[in-house]
Design an enzyme around this catalytic site. Structure first.
Site, PDB file in Angstrom:
ATOM      1  N   HIS A 185       0.819  -1.315  -0.044  1.00  0.00           N
ATOM      2  CA  HIS A 185       0.019  -0.024   0.020  1.00  0.00           C
ATOM      3  C   HIS A 185       0.680   1.251   0.098  1.00  0.00           C
ATOM      4  O   HIS A 185       0.438   2.305   0.455  1.00  0.00           O
ATOM      5  CB  HIS A 185      -1.024   0.023   1.259  1.00  0.00           C
ATOM      6  CG  HIS A 185      -1.873  -1.004   1.081  1.00  0.00           C
ATOM      7  ND1 HIS A 185      -3.199  -0.931   0.672  1.00  0.00           N
ATOM      8  CD2 HIS A 185      -1.929  -2.217   1.710  1.00  0.00           C
ATOM      9  CE1 HIS A 185      -3.784  -1.997   0.803  1.00  0.00           C
ATOM     10  NE2 HIS A 185      -3.122  -2.984   1.187  1.00  0.00           N
TER      11      HIS A 185
ATOM     12  N   ASN B 167     -10.298  -2.792   2.403  1.00  0.00           N
ATOM     13  CA  ASN B 167     -10.014  -2.734   0.984  1.00  0.00           C
ATOM     14  C   ASN B 167     -11.266  -2.745   0.193  1.00  0.00           C
ATOM     15  O   ASN B 167     -12.252  -2.458   0.750  1.00  0.00           O
ATOM     16  CB  ASN B 167      -9.403  -4.101   0.563  1.00  0.00           C
ATOM     17  CG  ASN B 167      -8.031  -4.345   0.998  1.00  0.00           C
ATOM     18  OD1 ASN B 167      -7.253  -3.392   0.966  1.00  0.00           O
ATOM     19  ND2 ASN B 167      -7.667  -5.582   1.046  1.00  0.00           N
TER      20      ASN B 167
HETATM   21 FE1  HDE Z   1      -2.627  -4.715   5.392  1.00  0.00          FE
HETATM   22  N1  HDE Z   1      -0.907  -4.048   5.847  1.00  0.00           N
HETATM   23  N2  HDE Z   1      -2.142  -6.831   6.046  1.00  0.00           N
HETATM   24  N3  HDE Z   1      -4.519  -5.743   5.029  1.00  0.00           N
HETATM   25  N4  HDE Z   1      -3.198  -3.089   4.732  1.00  0.00           N
HETATM   26  C1  HDE Z   1      -0.683  -2.896   5.669  1.00  0.00           C
HETATM   27  O1  HDE Z   1       0.685  -1.603   7.508  1.00  0.00           O
HETATM   28  C2  HDE Z   1      -0.818  -7.077   6.944  1.00  0.00           C
HETATM   29  C3  HDE Z   1      -4.945  -6.993   4.892  1.00  0.00           C
HETATM   30  C4  HDE Z   1      -4.693  -2.899   4.337  1.00  0.00           C
HETATM   31  O2  HDE Z   1      -3.254   3.498   3.885  1.00  0.00           O
HETATM   32  C5  HDE Z   1       0.796  -2.579   6.456  1.00  0.00           C
HETATM   33  O3  HDE Z   1       0.744   0.567   7.620  1.00  0.00           O
HETATM   34  C6  HDE Z   1      -1.364  -8.398   7.004  1.00  0.00           C
HETATM   35  C7  HDE Z   1      -6.324  -7.098   4.914  1.00  0.00           C
HETATM   36  C8  HDE Z   1      -4.622  -1.351   3.946  1.00  0.00           C
HETATM   37  O4  HDE Z   1      -1.835   3.303   5.352  1.00  0.00           O
HETATM   38  C9  HDE Z   1       1.108  -3.900   7.023  1.00  0.00           C
HETATM   39  C10 HDE Z   1      -2.137  -8.964   6.569  1.00  0.00           C
HETATM   40  C11 HDE Z   1      -6.641  -5.865   4.493  1.00  0.00           C
HETATM   41  C12 HDE Z   1      -3.456  -0.952   4.140  1.00  0.00           C
HETATM   42  C13 HDE Z   1      -0.002  -4.921   6.700  1.00  0.00           C
HETATM   43  C14 HDE Z   1      -2.849  -8.030   5.999  1.00  0.00           C
HETATM   44  C15 HDE Z   1      -5.594  -5.002   4.345  1.00  0.00           C
HETATM   45  C16 HDE Z   1      -2.475  -1.980   4.756  1.00  0.00           C
HETATM   46  C17 HDE Z   1       1.839  -2.027   5.458  1.00  0.00           C
HETATM   47  C18 HDE Z   1      -2.616 -10.271   6.747  1.00  0.00           C
HETATM   48  C19 HDE Z   1      -8.125  -5.381   4.378  1.00  0.00           C
HETATM   49  C20 HDE Z   1      -2.797   0.581   3.910  1.00  0.00           C
HETATM   50  C21 HDE Z   1       1.971  -0.596   5.679  1.00  0.00           C
HETATM   51  C22 HDE Z   1      -2.705 -10.861   7.976  1.00  0.00           C
HETATM   52  C23 HDE Z   1      -9.091  -5.479   4.956  1.00  0.00           C
HETATM   53  C24 HDE Z   1      -2.953   1.372   5.238  1.00  0.00           C
HETATM   54  C25 HDE Z   1       0.961  -0.218   6.937  1.00  0.00           C
HETATM   55  C26 HDE Z   1      -2.739   2.815   4.650  1.00  0.00           C
HETATM   56  C27 HDE Z   1      -1.082  -1.855   5.243  1.00  0.00           C
HETATM   57  C28 HDE Z   1      -0.266  -5.963   6.923  1.00  0.00           C
HETATM   58  C29 HDE Z   1      -4.129  -8.139   5.388  1.00  0.00           C
HETATM   59  C30 HDE Z   1      -5.744  -3.440   4.256  1.00  0.00           C
HETATM   60  C31 HDE Z   1       2.722  -4.530   6.608  1.00  0.00           C
HETATM   61  C32 HDE Z   1       0.068  -8.869   8.055  1.00  0.00           C
HETATM   62  C33 HDE Z   1      -7.026  -8.508   4.879  1.00  0.00           C
HETATM   63  C34 HDE Z   1      -5.810  -0.793   3.286  1.00  0.00           C
HETATM   64  O5  HDE Z   1       1.210  -3.432   8.381  1.00  0.00           O
END
Ligand code: HDE
Length: 690
Positions: free
Chosen positions: A79, A152
């Site tokens: 992201h 999302n």
């Molecule tokens: Fe994320 N995800 N994600 N994700 N995600 C990040 O956090 C992670 C997942 C989502 O505009 C990271 O700040 C893991 C689902 C958005 O700043 C990180 C897992 C959904 C954003 C991270 C998921 C998301 C992130 C990277 C699986 C939809 C951007 C930068 C368990 C419900 C937020 C950050 C923004 C960002 C980890 C799965 C949505 C690495 C480990 C499911 C919208 O922490």
């Protein structure tokens, strides 16, 4: 030698008005060093002689460069490419029966909000129209603390266990040896991993659908994905899924358009959001809840803790409880959009997590990633992250602490009568779910069905949308060089839909069809189509918020253009002019219009519909300009509504479409035709042409 005020490259030379830049600076405030000392010369470093070596003692130069060298913070691992805006959430329905969350207690109350949209795979500088999931992260600054819904634009996810997240992301991003491809999944590593992960098949259908190439952030849905809990004042828990529904309806671009938009305007989505807010056309979404209880969860076909599954809206309708309006662009991209730190763990009293393993994994990782990115546990002191309610605790010090406690007591309990105390009645309490079992590393058998909802999604699409999924799979897999990976994917598709598998195999030249992968759980053929999963079945029937591109020139009919402008305004749409030259065009009555794009900088893919109305004279030269020919031909082949003035017909003929004009093309001969053309644009695309 004297200071080089006579150097031709130095902006300190006297200007036309006889005023130096330093003098001009007086009216704007003084440039100072970070220590506040006014700077006399911001153009030249300190040297021995004008052509001599620089001096180490130049603290002004060193401090300026030191700061510049440290401007970047690590971009998000995923992201990274994102765009944010401010706004508010308005409570439309109080929910005291199901939650004690403060934000849902008073109808009509507005809560400040910040939203960041993003793509997932690409770097910070990648293009907006990558085929990808879009992040839809919302921070609500409630009076009881910040509540983040980090969602999302797709309601399901690739994997079932957070242990696989690093593998998924590594596979999706550019390959580590060659560092390409950028911001796209059309490569071996991604499809190798996916084809080895049957849990991802439902998500694959979504990312190969038009959902992954939205027309703009304003026209996409958002989903919290996981099942959350709401807890009321009596401690009763209810399950919820969060939905954001765009007021202007859903809309996507076609893949050939996405490819061209990425070249013509890589910032297409962020520009769209910025422009819409700046012109007062504030993007808006409804917050909807799917509310259900344990009993429903027990009898539902799939496990509500499995993030690769959704609950069809036909089964649990979405109840609208609020609206989100974005009405302010950021003042500074870095300070706000880059430094905003969303955490799934940011919940407030009345909202709680469930045992969805993905959600639990996320609760650890978001906090951790913010520390890495922002460099200090004090990232909550940054204005964009700081709650707008009082913050009081005994956490102290650390890098860049700006909110520092005063007084003697930095612990609790203390005898000094100082500092805040815990508050059992108003404080956050976890829902006391009863949990028992063996510690083990395993996947629940209730998560085993990987294909049934993938199939349900596919059969819920219109035939055009199904064709797009087929073409997207064909395109992406054609970029995969390893034939065995392509075959493995086709083998999965056979569990979803035989015709789809067959047609993708045909595109890839695979014959005979590989055996279907044996599913871990029988694929259900009885799940009914869900119209809510299709974009086209829910056509919003409005052209509001969309753009009409008008290809015009000097001498274009003023009457025709005024009528177009009026009709577009009535629809709530925006007109933009594309012309053979930049600047202004002079219409037949001598009035002028500002040109938005010169013809070779403004291809028709940037617009939702087009009107081609150059003067007869201009058409003569436009007929031999490739950009003009492509403008009209692309509009036609991309199934856009196309209006044309009678003088423009030779241009359509030269572009090769003159003899193919259909009901999606309108000769703009009189007011009635103009009005009906603009009203027809509400259908957004003329699908029969496909
Ligand atoms: Fe994320 N995800 N994600 N994700 N995600 C990040 O956090 C992670 C997942 C989502 O505009 C990271 O700040 C893991 C689902 C958005 O700043 C990180 C897992 C959904 C954003 C991270 C998921 C998301 C992130 C990277 C699986 C939809 C951007 C930068 C368990 C419900 C937020 C950050 C923004 C960002 C980890 C799965 C949505 C690495 C480990 C499911 C919208 O922490």
């Amino acid at each position: 030698m004297a200071k080089s005020s006579s150097c031709p490259h130095s902006p300190t030379v006297t200007g036309e008005a006889g005023e130096t830049h330093q003098q001009a600076g007086e009216t704007h405030g003084r440039i100072t060093t970070p220590q506040g000392a006014p700077v006399a010369d911001n153009q030249n470093s300190l040297k021995v002689d004008a052509r001599g070596p620089m001096l180490l003692e130049d603290h002004i130069f060193r401090e300026k460069l030191f700061h510049f060298d440290h401007e970047r913070i690590p971009e998000r691992v995923v992201h990274a490419r994102g765009y944010g805006a401010h706004g508010y959430f308005e409570t439309l329905e109080t929910l005291e029966d199901i939650t004690c969350a403060d934000i849902f207690q008073r109808k009509g109350e507005r809560t400040p909000a910040f939203v960041r949209f993003s793509t997932v795979a690409g770097n910070k500088g990648s293009m907006d129209l990558a085929r990808d999931v879009r992040g839809f992260a919302v921070k609500l600054y409630t009076q009881q603390g910040n509540w983040d819904i980090v969602g999302n634009n797709i309601p399901v996810f690739f994997i079932q266990d957070p242990m696989k997240f690093p593998d998924l992301v590594h596979a999706a991003k550019d390959e580590p040896d060659r560092a390409f491809p950028q911001a796209q999944t059309a490569h071996d590593n991604f499809w190798d991993f996916i084809s080895l992960m049957p849990d991802s098949m439902h998500m694959v259908m979504w990312i190969m659908s038009d959902r992954a190439i939205p027309r703009s952030f304003r026209f996409m849905e958002g989903f919290g994905v996981h099942t959350f809990r709401m807890v009321n004042a009596e401690g009763k828990s209810t399950f919820v899924k969060f939905h954001w529904k765009p007021k202007l309806g859903l809309q996507s671009v076609l893949w050939p358009e996405a490819v061209k938009i990425n070249g013509a305007d890589p910032d297409f989505h962020r520009r769209d959001l910025w422009d819409a807010i700046q012109r007062g056309d504030f993007p808006e979404w409804e917050l909807g809840l799917q509310i259900f209880d344990e009993e429903f969860a027990e009898k539902f076909e799939f496990d509500v803790l499995d993030s690769t599954k959704l609950i069809p809206e036909e089964q649990v309708p979405v109840r609208v409880v609020g609206r989100l309006v974005l009405d302010r662009v950021v003042d500074n991209f870095f300070a706000e959009t880059e430094q905003v730190a969303f955490c799934t763990q940011n919940i407030v009293k009345g909202i709680d997590h469930t045992d969805d393993p993905l959600l639990q994994g996320r609760n650890f990782t978001y906090l951790d990633t913010q520390l890495k990115r922002l460099g200090s546990p004090n990232f909550t002191h940054l204005p964009i992250n700081a709650p707008k309610c009082p913050v009081m605790n005994f956490m102290q010090d650390g890098h860049m602490a700006t909110r520092n406690p005063v007084g003697r007591a930095n612990y609790e309990p203390n005898s000094w009568g100082e500092g805040p105390r815990e508050c059992p009645h108003v404080g956050f309490k976890s829902y006391p779910a009863s949990v028992a079992g063996m510690k083990e590393r395993m996947r629940s058998p209730s998560f085993a069905d990987h294909y049934s909802q993938a199939r349900q999604f596919y059969i819920s699409q219109t035939k055009h949308e199904q064709a797009h999924i087929r073409d997207a799979l064909g395109f992406e897999l054609s970029k995969v060089e390893t034939v065995a990976i392509r075959e493995r994917m086709v083998a999965h598709l056979r569990n979803i839909d035989e015709d789809l598998a067959q047609s993708v195999a045909q595109i890839l030249g695979i014959d005979p069809l590989p055996e279907a992968i044996p599913p871990a759980s029988p694929v259900r053929q009885d799940l009914p189509p869900s119209d809510a999963l299709s974009i086209l079945k829910r056509n919003p029937g409005t052209f509001a918020g969309r753009k009409l591109g008008i290809l015009a020139s000097d001498g274009s009919s003023a009457d025709l253009i005024q009528a177009l402008e009026q009709a577009a305004q009535n629809e709530g749409a925006v007109c933009q002019f594309v012309a053979p030259h930049a600047g202004e065009i002079k219409l037949s009555d001598g009035s002028t219009r500002k040109v938005k794009e010169k013809i070779d900088g403004g291809p028709s893919v940037l617009f939702d519909a087009v009107a081609v109305v150059p003067s007869a004279e201009a058409v003569t030269s436009l007929k031999s300009m490739p950009a003009a020919l492509q403008f009209v031909a692309d509009a036609f082949y991309h199934q856009k509504y196309l209006g044309y003035g009678t003088d423009a017909k030779p241009l359509l003929d030269a572009a090769g479409i003159g003899s193919m004009l259909d009901d999606g093309c309108a000769a703009l001969t009189d007011q009635r035709m103009i009005d009906s053309f603009v009203m027809a644009c509400r259908a957004l695309r003329y699908w029969p042409r496909a």
